[in-house]
Design a protein around this motif. Structure first.
Motif, PDB file in Angstrom:
ATOM      1  N   SER A   1       0.826  -1.210   0.000  1.00 20.02           N
ATOM      2  CA  SER A   1       0.000   0.000   0.000  1.00 20.02           C
ATOM      3  C   SER A   1       0.858   1.256   0.000  1.00 20.02           C
ATOM      4  O   SER A   1       0.589   2.211  -0.744  1.00 20.02           O
ATOM      5  CB  SER A   1      -0.932   0.005   1.216  1.00 20.02           C
ATOM      6  N   GLN A   2       1.893   1.261   0.830  1.00 19.13           N
ATOM      7  CA  GLN A   2       2.777   2.422   0.894  1.00 19.13           C
ATOM      8  C   GLN A   2       3.473   2.667  -0.443  1.00 19.13           C
ATOM      9  O   GLN A   2       3.565   3.800  -0.912  1.00 19.13           O
ATOM     10  CB  GLN A   2       3.831   2.220   1.985  1.00 19.13           C
ATOM     11  N   ALA A   3       3.981   1.584  -1.042  1.00 17.32           N
ATOM     12  CA  ALA A   3       4.724   1.719  -2.295  1.00 17.32           C
ATOM     13  C   ALA A   3       3.830   2.224  -3.423  1.00 17.32           C
ATOM     14  O   ALA A   3       4.206   3.149  -4.165  1.00 17.32           O
ATOM     15  CB  ALA A   3       5.371   0.381  -2.672  1.00 17.32           C
ATOM     16  N   PHE A   4       2.649   1.619  -3.578  1.00 19.46           N
ATOM     17  CA  PHE A   4       1.733   2.049  -4.638  1.00 19.46           C
ATOM     18  C   PHE A   4       1.287   3.501  -4.413  1.00 19.46           C
ATOM     19  O   PHE A   4       1.254   4.301  -5.360  1.00 19.46           O
ATOM     20  CB  PHE A   4       0.510   1.133  -4.686  1.00 19.46           C
ATOM     21  N   ARG A   5       0.951   3.827  -3.177  1.00 22.50           N
ATOM     22  CA  ARG A   5       0.486   5.180  -2.877  1.00 22.50           C
ATOM     23  C   ARG A   5       1.589   6.207  -3.155  1.00 22.50           C
ATOM     24  O   ARG A   5       1.339   7.280  -3.721  1.00 22.50           O
ATOM     25  CB  ARG A   5       0.045   5.252  -1.413  1.00 22.50           C
ATOM     26  N   SER A   6       2.812   5.867  -2.771  1.00 22.13           N
ATOM     27  CA  SER A   6       3.928   6.773  -2.970  1.00 22.13           C
ATOM     28  C   SER A   6       4.213   7.010  -4.450  1.00 22.13           C
ATOM     29  O   SER A   6       4.431   8.146  -4.889  1.00 22.13           O
ATOM     30  CB  SER A   6       5.182   6.209  -2.287  1.00 22.13           C
ATOM     31  N   ARG A   7       4.200   5.931  -5.247  1.00 22.63           N
ATOM     32  CA  ARG A   7       4.462   6.084  -6.679  1.00 22.63           C
ATOM     33  C   ARG A   7       3.330   6.838  -7.381  1.00 22.63           C
ATOM     34  O   ARG A   7       3.575   7.637  -8.279  1.00 22.63           O
ATOM     35  CB  ARG A   7       4.668   4.716  -7.333  1.00 22.63           C
ATOM     36  N   ARG A   8       2.085   6.595  -6.986  1.00 28.22           N
ATOM     37  CA  ARG A   8       0.975   7.354  -7.572  1.00 28.22           C
ATOM     38  C   ARG A   8       1.137   8.841  -7.278  1.00 28.22           C
ATOM     39  O   ARG A   8       0.920   9.686  -8.150  1.00 28.22           O
ATOM     40  CB  ARG A   8      -0.369   6.859  -7.009  1.00 28.22           C
ATOM     41  N   ARG A   9       1.537   9.133  -6.048  1.00 26.34           N
ATOM     42  CA  ARG A   9       1.725  10.537  -5.659  1.00 26.34           C
ATOM     43  C   ARG A   9       2.822  11.200  -6.503  1.00 26.34           C
ATOM     44  O   ARG A   9       2.679  12.338  -6.940  1.00 26.34           O
ATOM     45  CB  ARG A   9       2.069  10.604  -4.170  1.00 26.34           C
ATOM     46  N   ASP A  10       3.897  10.469  -6.752  1.00 21.68           N
ATOM     47  CA  ASP A  10       4.985  11.014  -7.564  1.00 21.68           C
ATOM     48  C   ASP A  10       4.537  11.262  -9.007  1.00 21.68           C
ATOM     49  O   ASP A  10       4.925  12.260  -9.630  1.00 21.68           O
ATOM     50  CB  ASP A  10       6.184  10.057  -7.557  1.00 21.68           C
ATOM     51  N   MET A  11       3.732  10.334  -9.539  1.00 15.80           N
ATOM     52  CA  MET A  11       3.243  10.537 -10.902  1.00 15.80           C
ATOM     53  C   MET A  11       2.308  11.737 -10.983  1.00 15.80           C
ATOM     54  O   MET A  11       2.364  12.519 -11.943  1.00 15.80           O
ATOM     55  CB  MET A  11       2.543   9.265 -11.411  1.00 15.80           C
ATOM     56  N   VAL A  12       1.456  11.902  -9.996  1.00 13.32           N
ATOM     57  CA  VAL A  12       0.549  13.053  -9.974  1.00 13.32           C
ATOM     58  C   VAL A  12       1.349  14.347  -9.913  1.00 13.32           C
ATOM     59  O   VAL A  12       1.017  15.339 -10.581  1.00 13.32           O
ATOM     60  CB  VAL A  12      -0.417  12.952  -8.775  1.00 13.32           C
ATOM     61  N   THR A  13       2.422  14.351  -9.127  1.00 11.93           N
ATOM     62  CA  THR A  13       3.286  15.533  -9.049  1.00 11.93           C
ATOM     63  C   THR A  13       3.888  15.855 -10.409  1.00 11.93           C
ATOM     64  O   THR A  13       3.935  17.023 -10.834  1.00 11.93           O
ATOM     65  CB  THR A  13       4.412  15.310  -8.020  1.00 11.93           C
TER      66      THR A  13
END
Length: 240
Positions: free
Chosen positions: A211-223
């Motif tokens: 969950s942490q990894a997916f959430r973190s990568r999604r956040r980076d892509m949104v940025t």
């Protein structure tokens, strides 16, 4: 074994938006973002560092079976018993201790089972098992042996990262056989499948790490998408 297919809805949605906003090739984007996800999985999979993992191994083993060393005692009699590995006699002596680090400890010959039998569902030894042994050399050698396995959980993601174009530290790469990757990013419906076969894959905290990894990568892509939109707005002469 943990079988992870990088095809979750939220992650895919973020990749799709990333492709459109930055004008990327879809297949290349899935491959690159999957590699970055693999890196993030390595980052969040314990231990945080090799040194931390090695320290935890030594701590847990010595909680399960505490080595008795000559230097720990002033009594010549006890020192003699330790050198002789007189298990029963040492246990009788410790049974008389009312306080101190070895009070009422059992004394046994060392075996790996003294450690493995005390591990919980996460492979950890939470408290002292009140077992000691004069076989300090065997305990030391066993600690070193188990410490060599540190990083196997992280290494379960190594092939996903390296075969998709990334790199990892050598101490993780040495255990790369604990994982594999299926790269189908050149197919009509591109996807990546990662398999982590390490012992850690059965750990209850796996879901938290994912969950942490997916959430973190999604956040980076949104940025990245937001930065691209802002740059496009500036180029077009728009101001907020």
């Amino acid at each position: 074994m943990l079988d992870l297919t990088v095809q979750t809805r939220e992650f895919n949605d973020a990749v799709s938006r990333y492709v459109v906003a930055l004008g990327k090739d879809a297949r290349q984007a899935v491959r690159h973002q999957s590699m970055l996800l693999g890196r993030r999985l390595i980052q969040y999979t314990p231990p945080a560092t090799r040194a931390q993992g090695r320290k935890a191994v030594a701590r847990d083993i010595q909680r399960a079976v505490t080595p008795l060393r000559v230097a720990d005692f002033e009594s010549r009699g006890i020192r003699k018993l330790i050198r002789e590995r007189a298990y029963s006699a040492l246990e009788a002596v410790l049974a008389k201790f009312k306080s101190g680090p070895f009070a009422r400890f059992f004394v046994k010959p060392f075996s790996p089972e003294l450690h493995t039998s005390k591990r919980d569902s996460r492979g950890r030894v939470r408290k002292s098992a009140k077992v000691a042994t004069p076989d300090a050399t065997e305990v030391r050698d066993y600690i070193r042996q188990v410490q060599e396995r540190v990083g196997r959980g992280k290494a379960g993601w190594v092939k996903a990262v390296t075969q998709l174009g990334g790199s990892v530290p050598e101490w993780m790469a040495r255990h790369a056989g604990t994982g594999s990757v299926e790269d189908r990013t050149q197919s009509v419906a591109p996807y990546v499948r990662m398999l982590n076969r390490s012992e850690w894959a059965a750990d209850p905290e796996v879901n938290r790490v994912l969950s942490q990894a997916f959430r973190s990568r999604r956040r980076d892509m949104v940025t990245s998408i937001e930065k691209a939109a802002a740059a496009a707005a500036r180029k077009g002469g728009f101001r907020r």
